[in-house]
Each structure stands twice: as C-alpha cells, then as structure tokens.
Design an enzyme around this catalytic site. Structure first.
Site, short mmCIF file in Angstrom:
data_model
loop_
_atom_site.label_atom_id
_atom_site.label_comp_id
_atom_site.label_asym_id
_atom_site.label_seq_id
_atom_site.Cartn_x
_atom_site.Cartn_y
_atom_site.Cartn_z
N SER A 100 -45.36 -36.26 32.85
CA SER A 100 -45.04 -37.04 34.04
C SER A 100 -43.78 -36.59 34.77
CB SER A 100 -44.88 -38.51 33.66
OG SER A 100 -46.13 -39.05 33.26
N GLU B 219 0.80 -1.22 0.00
CA GLU B 219 0.00 0.00 0.00
C GLU B 219 0.84 1.28 0.00
OE1 GLU B 219 -3.37 0.26 -0.15
OE2 GLU B 219 -3.47 -1.92 -0.40
#
Length: 827
Positions: A472, A99
């Site tokens: 249950s 860059e």
C-alpha cells in the site's frame, strides 16, 4: 730421559707452528673471502638503497562519513603514513628501550647486541637464540621481504644497515620504521595501529598505549589484545608492562610513573574489533564503485580518501533499530528448535566462540546443565549462570522439554563484567531480513543505509538490489495523481464490492434485454476483485479517510478513475524507474520495486514536488596528494509535481502517521511527520516509508524467499517499529519544521462523514483541510446528506458486486507547464 723430553718439546713446537700457520692461512683466506663478499654484497646493497629512496609505501584508502570520521578502509596493508614529528616520543622511547637500546649511537649495527647475542647462544649451548638485529636491520628486513627481494644472509643486512645509516638520519630511519612495522590486526604503521586499538590518532597516544604498541612489534599476532583468547589479552598486558620496565631501566620513565601504569587495564577503542561495522553496506557499495572506476590496485594501495554522505550517528541508530526490530519479528515467528545444538558431555564440552571477550548485546551459545525450580543452569566457558524462566518466555511453554540438559541454544548477553557474561536471554539468529534507507530529500544524500540483518552473513543489499512488491505504499502515487487531476482529500470514493474485468481476458456481450454479460476468452481468465484488509466495506468515504486507513477497494477505484497511465507517469516524476505494470493491482503495490527508488519517490513528495535527486553516497574522492578526483552534490531543482496537489497528499499522509495505520509514529515521536504503511498478500512484505521536512526514511521487512513472515505481519506491526526507533534518533538532530503550505491554498473545515463543509449538523470529528482555489466543497453537511451517506454505508457490505471493465488505458496527456506565479497552478 733427556733425549726423550727434547724430542717431545720439538714435536710440540712443530705442531703449534703448523697450527699457527694454518690459522693464519685460514684467517687470510677468510679475510680475503670476507673482503670479496663485502665488496660484492656492498654493490648489491646499492640497489636496495635505491629502492628505499624511490619506494612509495602502500597506504590505505579511507572511507569517511560526512564529518570526516573513518567508517571503512580498503587496503592490502592497513597503513597511514605520518611524519616523524607526529610519532609520539613515548613510542620512540619504548621502542628503543625494548628493541634497540643503542639505536641513537650505533651506525646500523650494535656491537653490544652482537656480543650479547653470542654470549647467550654459547652459554645456553645454542638453546637461547637471541636476535642481534637493530631497528635499522629490522626495517631492512621488513621492507625488502615484502617486495620479494629477500636478504638471506645477515651480512647483507649489516652492509645495508650501515649504508642506510649513512644515507638517512636517525629520525628518518625511525619515521620509516614506525610507518612500516606490522602491529597485528592487519595494521601497518603506528597511525593505523593507534586508530585500530585506541580509536585515536598517533600523537594522542598516552605512555601505556605507546608501550603496548611497542610491545606488539615482537609478536603482533599473539600479543594482539583483540585476540579472543583470554590468555592473549593477559600476555598483551604482561608484554606492555615489560616494555614499561625496560623504559625505566633505560631512563626513559621514572619508577614511580611505571608503578602506576603497570596496574592500569588495557582499554581498547572497540572490544572484539568491530570498528569497521559502522556502515558495511555503504562501504561495500563504495568499494564496488571505486574498483570499477579506479581499479583494484589504486583502491587497495593508492591512499585514496572517499568522503561519503553517511551520518555515523544516524547509521549506528539504523543498525541498532534494524537488528533489534528483526529479532523481535523473528521471535514472533516462533522458536526454532532445529537451530539448537546438543552436546553429549555438558560439563566439559568446549564450544566455538567461548574464547571471546563478551560485551552487552553479543551472542553466544550456552550449554543447559539442568533445571531447578524454573531456573536453568547455563554454562558458558568457565562461568555457570542461573537463568530464570522469564529469559526463555518468548519461546513458549514446556521449556524443560524444549531445552533439556545438553541443549546448547543461542543466548544474548544482557550484562557482562570484564568480558564474562553475567545475565543472558534466550535468542536465535533471525531468518527474517530487513532494510533501511534514510536520505536528505533536498539533496538525495544517503544518511544511513542498512541492507540486511548481518553483512557478514549476507552481503546482498536489500535496500538497493532487492525488488519486492511495495504493497500500500504505492497508494501515495495513486492519490497524488488523483489530486493533480482535480480530486481533493474531501472527495468521496466508494468502498463497495467491485470486480474488474480486463477486455483482453473477457468478451462483453449485450443481451436483447439490455443486460450485459462477460465471457472469458480463455479458461484461465479470472476477474480481479480487490478486498480490504479487514474483508469489510465502508461505503462512501472521503479520500483522506481511505488513505488514512489504507482501504484497498477505494484505491483501485481511484486508480481507474484517474487513469492508470497518469498514475504511472506521476510515479515516474517522483523518481521510480523500474517496470510498473498497468494493471488494477498496481494501486495495491503489485509492482516489484526497490526500497531505494521508493524512498526517492517519497522524497520528491516531501520536497514539495521538487524532484529529489537519485540517492547517492559519494561526495568526494581525493588522491593521496590531496588532488580532488571527483565530487558530487545533489540539489532538487526541477518542479515535477504541482506543489498544491503535493501538499494535499502530504496532509493525507500526515493523517496516516497520526491517526491511521501509522498512528503509533505520531504518538511516540511528537514531530511533524507523514508516511504510509505497506503490506502485501500473504504477509510476505511489510513496509513503512515516512518523512519530515528534512529526512525521508523507508523500511522493508521480509524473507529473502517470498514466504509469509507470520500471519498478521503487516507494515504497522513489523516495519513501523524499526522506523520509529531510527527516527527517534534522527529527528532531534534536524530542525523541527511544519510542512510548508503553498501560496494560494484555501482552508476549510470538512465533515469527515460526508466530505462537505462542516456545519452544526456535523457530529464526527472535523477535518481542517487545504484546497486548491475553486475546489473547496460548495455546500455544507446537513441531515439529508448525512442520512444518504449512512444509508449507502449500511448497504455497502451486502450490495451486489459492481462490475468495472478494465479497458485499454487512456493515453497520458502532455503535462502543462506549471506557472508558479499563478493563483491556481492547476489552471
């Protein structure tokens, strides 16, 4: 001729002089304009310089598991700020080489870059517009644009870049850049990018990983290797290799090293970017809590750190167990042809989801090209697979009619090679839902939580928000209260036809002959007549057996004998907080409760009667400066249940998990466990809640609408397998412990047929049970007792229905203080 030539020469000199003066005038005006503009913009740039000095970069809020691993983040910009010393040197070199080659030498502006950019623009007649921005100028653009203070002219960037270079060192500028720049995938800064792409901290990155990240800066969305487009992944590798070659050219890397690195494949931490799916329902609960307490802005940008109670290892196991289990359940409901897509051109059609890097377990639609010899040709993207009939077997017969050419059903990828499916199996997205919660009974810490099949499909948390009939599983509280009231696991209870009449619905009328009749007070009044799951009756059986095999009639009769308000009080002590109607059906789980509170209730039982704290998942919240904002620790300290009665209940629940409706758990896990199955009418809800000494886990399975899962879908068939798969992972990470026997308990061998002491006459399996002092059966089982039970059992299926009047329940007695030092806590 001579005059004419002289005149022409004079004219040329006059034109040149004028042009020169015009150029000089323009130069002076331009210079003056530039000087004025420079002065004005320079003053404007000072405000930006101040902003750089005082700004606080937005940082993510991290959600951690109990070991400090990241399981979720909240952020507008996913960023973790790190110092220059933690930025890998290879990344800095890669960034500079690609860059801004002059970064370490220029003063904010690269003359070489400007000249190169200008030359390229002129020689290409404007077609090549190569940027001349330095890293310093890129940093300025990144920071100011995000704060809506845009620099619209290059001159401003140049001015501010020069000022920034004077105010900060090169290392400081590089640190700011590395923490600000966007890397794709919503990640800002190299630390967040390193975790996202490679699952590691920035200092741990190797050279080729640094090169890939440096290459992303130019176009992070296209070069993102998680992009499902295969072309993007190839572009990411090409861009990475370009960066490596730039590093060679700038003498940051030796050619021999680069030649080895360019051939390496891109290895990502998590293919398809699923890293945030570890505990989505937990993370969502954390988000809602933090938003309410600290506000959205603080959560998204304030850099909080939230430590949760979650064990990622357990959570992954829970995710897999629930998803795999629900797929199995849904397949039993049958193949849904209405979920199959159809295409008109099987050879060329492109379907959504095909541009994807596939892994084992992924789902994808495939187009049926045809069948040959029981083998289907299936096209997925560019691959054509031969799929045998066995991969379709669960869908039933007549597969070629069910899935003709042009059908595009869902498949599960069984194996894949470099992102391409190799073997697949017919699949469908489950309609059935489920939930799982696992807690530490001693602290209440939630170790794993799943709120549904797929968080992306439905964020509704069925572990905490859904109130469903518990079936249950409620019997544990019924029998726990019965043991507290004086019954024992050996106490006999009748399993015979029984009808309950509520005094609010029926009027009792005594006839002259002494018989009793019951007349309904309104036409809609109906008696309650519980049925056993198998629609049969066993006669007198010990409570241990009634609970082991989840017999319904004995549970309701025990509820009546114990007192419904006493049972409700017992459930409240265990930690249940929702409404529990005081009706006979309470014993069979007619109350609508959440999985979360049911797990807490069982945790209190597993904790020997010490009330387990309400399940929680946030242990600590810390701000970005390390200051602790809040912390939480759970500890069970209040003895709400009698330890001896609780142990008797645990013994019975162990029977369920080793020899009863949950026997599969004991056989597969080979661990000291206890638990209870649960199934509701019409098979709409299926449960299993079980525990060891260190973990309590509950599983619920059902449809969001109260509809039958499938006929016969009980807790043992659909919820228990999920529970077992999870516990296979969780249990080995905990100490293997037997349930602790409270001091003072007496042991006896019991004839399971009569509930009396075992003797030589005992023919059935002997039960070795614990009793509170003075409650052990006084007599032994003999031929006469066995014969009486046999006669009663033979009579049970055909005997007349017993009518019980369900009157107004007796008031709950104030519980007596428990003296833990007494020989008999029940006193």
């Amino acid at each position: 001729m001579a005059p004419t030539q002289a005149s022409s020469s004079t004219s040329s000199r006059r034109w040149f002089g004028r042009a020169l003066w015009a150029f000089l005038a323009l130069a002076v005006v331009g210079a003056a304009t530039l000087a004025v503009s420079w002065s004005i913009m320079s003053r404007d740039a000072d405000s930006f310089l101040t902003m750089f000095a005082i700004r606080v970069p937005k940082t993510i809020t991290k959600v951690l598991d109990h070991d400090g691993n990241v399981i979720g983040i909240f952020a507008e910009e996913h960023r973790v700020v790190i110092p220059y010393g933690d930025i890998p040197k290879a990344f800095v070199n890669a960034l500079v080489a690609t860059e801004d080659q002059d970064f370490w030498g220029h003063s904010g502006v690269s003359a070489r870059g400007l000249v190169r950019s200008g030359v390229n623009f002129i020689t290409s007649f404007g077609r090549r517009r190569e940027g001349a921005s330095t890293l310093t100028m890129q940093l300025i653009r990144t920071v100011t644009a995000k704060r809506q203070k845009r620099l619209d002219r290059k001159l401003k960037e140049i001015i501010l870049a020069r000022k920034l270079e004077k105010a900060y060192s090169k290392k400081q500028i590089m640190e700011m850049y590395a923490n600000e720049v966007y890397f794709g995938g919503g990640r800002y800064g190299i630390e967040a990018a390193a975790e996202f792409y490679f699952g590691k901290s920035a200092p741990q990155l190797n050279v080729e990983e640094c090169a890939l990240l440096a290459g992303l800066v130019q176009n992070p969305n296209w070069y993102n290797p998680y992009n499902p487009d295969p072309k993007a992944r190839a572009a990411a590798k090409s861009r990475r290799n370009h960066v490596l070659l730039r590093m060679v050219k700038e003498d940051y890397l030796k050619p021999q090293e680069a030649s080895l690195l360019v051939d390496k494949p891109i290895r990502l931490a998590r293919e398809n970017a699923r890293e945030e799916a570890v505990a989505p329902y937990v993370v969502e609960e954390v988000r809602k809590y933090l938003y309410e307490k600290y506000g959205r802005e603080q959560v998204l940008n304030g850099g909080l750190e939230v430590t949760t109670t979650v064990d990622s290892y357990w959570q992954e196991a829970a995710n897999e167990a629930v998803q795999a289990g629900l797929r199995v359940v849904d397949r039993r409901r049958g193949f849904r042809k209405d979920a199959v897509q159809f295409v008109t051109d099987p050879e060329t059609t492109q379907l959504n989801g095909w541009r994807h890097y596939f892994e084992n377990g992924d789902n994808v639609r495939g187009v049926i090209l045809g069948w040959k010899g029981g083998v289907a040709q299936v096209r997925i993207a560019k691959a054509t697979l031969d799929v045998p009939a066995s991969a379709f077997a669960w869908a039933g017969k007549d597969l070629q009619k069910l899935l003709p050419r042009g059908a595009a059903p869902l498949f599960m990828v069984k194996t894949a090679d470099d992102g391409t499916p190799k073997t697949v199996e017919l699949d469908q997205e489950p309609q059935v839902e489920g939930a799982l919660m696992a807690v530490d009974p001693k602290t209440g810490e939630i170790r794993a939580m799943v709120g549904g099949y797929d968080f992306n499909r439905s964020k509704f948390n069925r572990a905490t928000q859904a109130q469903r009939q518990v079936g249950s599983t409620m019997k544990a509280y019924v029998y726990g209260a019965a043991f507290t009231a004086g019954k024992t696991p050996a106490s006999m209870v009748l399993d015979v036809p029984t009808r309950f009449l509520d005094t609010g619905d029926f009027l009792t009328v005594t006839q002259p002959d002494g018989t009793t009749e019951y007349k309904p007070l309104r036409g809609s009044a109906k008696p309650y007549e519980p049925k056993n799951y198998e629609r049969d009756f066993w006669g007198p059986i010990p409570i241990w057996e009634a609970l082991r095999d989840s017999r319904n009639v004995p549970a309701v009769r025990t509820l009546e004998e114990t007192g419904v308000l006493n049972v409700i009080d017992y459930a409240r002590k265990c930690g249940l907080t929702s409404s529990i109607p005081a009706y006979p059906s309470l014993a069979l789980g007619s109350a609508d409760l959440t999985l979360k509170e049911m797990v807490r209730g069982y945790a209190t039982i597993a904790n020997d009667g010490l009330q387990s704290p309400p399940p929680f998942f946030i242990k600590k919240v810390v701000d970005r400066n390390g200051r602790v904002l809040e912390s939480h620790n759970g500890a069970a300290t209040e003895q709400v249940l009698d330890p001896q009665s609780t142990f008797q209940l645990i013994q019975c629940l162990q029977g369920v998990a080793t020899a009863g409706t949950g026997a599969r758990a004991g056989a597969e896990l080979q661990w000291p466990i206890a638990g209870k199955t649960g199934t509701t009418d019409e098979h709409t809800d299926a449960w299993f809640i079980g525990f060891s000494t260190r973990v309590v886990c509950g599983v619920w399975v059902g449809l969001d609408e109260k509809k039958t899962i499938f006929r016969g879908a009980d807790g043992a068939k659909v919820a228990l397998p999920i529970w077992i798969d999870f516990m296979k992972v969780a249990l080995p990470t905990t100490p293997r412990e037997e349930f602790q026997v409270p001091a003072g308990m007496e042991w006896a061998d019991i004839d399971r047929y009569t509930g009396l002491l075992a003797t030589s006459a005992t023919a059935d399996r002997v039960l070795h049970l614990a009793f509170k002092p003075g409650t052990t059966p006084k007599s032994g089982s003999d031929a006469e007792a066995i014969q009486k039970v046999k006669e009663a059992r033979d009579k049970a299926p055909v005997q007349p229905v017993e009518v019980h009047v369900w009157g107004r329940p007796k008031p709950v007695e104030e519980p007596k203080p428990v003296d833990l030092n007494a020989t008999d806590p029940n006193g």
